[in-house]
Design a protein around this motif. Sequence first.
Motif, PDB file in Angstrom:
ATOM      1  N   GLY A 164      -5.219   6.702  -9.286  1.00  0.00           N
ATOM      2  CA  GLY A 164      -5.707   5.559  -8.520  1.00  0.00           C
ATOM      3  C   GLY A 164      -5.739   5.732  -7.021  1.00  0.00           C
ATOM      4  O   GLY A 164      -6.082   4.801  -6.289  1.00  0.00           O
ATOM      5  N   PHE A 165      -5.408   6.915  -6.526  1.00  0.00           N
ATOM      6  CA  PHE A 165      -5.453   7.169  -5.089  1.00  0.00           C
ATOM      7  C   PHE A 165      -6.880   7.487  -4.664  1.00  0.00           C
ATOM      8  O   PHE A 165      -7.640   8.091  -5.433  1.00  0.00           O
ATOM      9  CB  PHE A 165      -4.541   8.339  -4.702  1.00  0.00           C
ATOM     10  N   GLU A 166      -7.206   7.095  -3.449  1.00  0.00           N
ATOM     11  CA  GLU A 166      -8.506   7.411  -2.868  1.00  0.00           C
ATOM     12  C   GLU A 166      -8.297   8.166  -1.567  1.00  0.00           C
ATOM     13  O   GLU A 166      -7.342   7.900  -0.832  1.00  0.00           O
ATOM     14  CB  GLU A 166      -9.294   6.124  -2.588  1.00  0.00           C
ATOM     15  N   LYS A 170       0.862  -1.181   0.000  1.00  0.00           N
ATOM     16  CA  LYS A 170       0.000   0.000   0.000  1.00  0.00           C
ATOM     17  C   LYS A 170       0.893   1.223   0.000  1.00  0.00           C
ATOM     18  O   LYS A 170       1.994   1.206   0.556  1.00  0.00           O
ATOM     19  CB  LYS A 170      -0.875  -0.019   1.261  1.00  0.00           C
ATOM     20  N   ARG A 204      -3.539   4.072  -2.007  1.00  0.00           N
ATOM     21  CA  ARG A 204      -3.845   3.133  -3.079  1.00  0.00           C
ATOM     22  C   ARG A 204      -2.987   1.901  -2.925  1.00  0.00           C
ATOM     23  O   ARG A 204      -1.985   1.912  -2.202  1.00  0.00           O
ATOM     24  CB  ARG A 204      -3.639   3.747  -4.456  1.00  0.00           C
ATOM     25  N   GLU A 209      -6.157  11.274  -7.751  1.00  0.00           N
ATOM     26  CA  GLU A 209      -7.310  10.395  -7.938  1.00  0.00           C
ATOM     27  C   GLU A 209      -7.266   9.735  -9.311  1.00  0.00           C
ATOM     28  O   GLU A 209      -7.579   8.556  -9.452  1.00  0.00           O
ATOM     29  CB  GLU A 209      -8.611  11.150  -7.678  1.00  0.00           C
TER      30      GLU A 209
END
Length: 174
Positions: A144-146, A124, A169, A141
């Motif tokens: 792929g990051f949240e 992670k 992510r 974002e």
Amino acid sequence: MSSIEIRPATLRDAKAIAQIQVAAAQDAYKGFWPDVALNNLSIAQRQAYWREAIQMCEPQLLVAHVDNEPMGFVGFDRSRDRGTPSTTGEIWAVYAAPQHWDKGVGQALVQAARDGLQEEGCTKMTLWTYEDNLRALRFFEAAGFERELDSVKAVNVEGKSLNQLRLQRSVLGG
């Protein structure tokens, strides 16, 4: 334009890294950082910080360049956040020179950090960014990051309280 190459930073890169960081911060943080903070960003101070980071290899530092002209950099290592498992890595800093925004530099740097963290055994990866930095939030974002909504922390910038969010992510996958 030639293709973007990524390589480990050397001491010779410290000044260019500092210049990129200051220019990018002054552009990206305009509007929510106090003007005095933007004006007080020091290339000399940043250069000293990055020279030490390069010498200590903490964080690991990579430079994006085309024809050996530095365009951006990323610093990454294990997460500095308390209570995170050793399999959590963190992007400590990622900046591209404003004239190279929207040209794939940031994407290449995030991918290089992902690859490096995966080699280190991380599953992670996280990073912190300002809640008001909408451009950065869109970029991360898209990569792929949240957002971790319960991770908001206030930081003081020249007397102004600003919120930072942690994003995360998986290191694996696309």
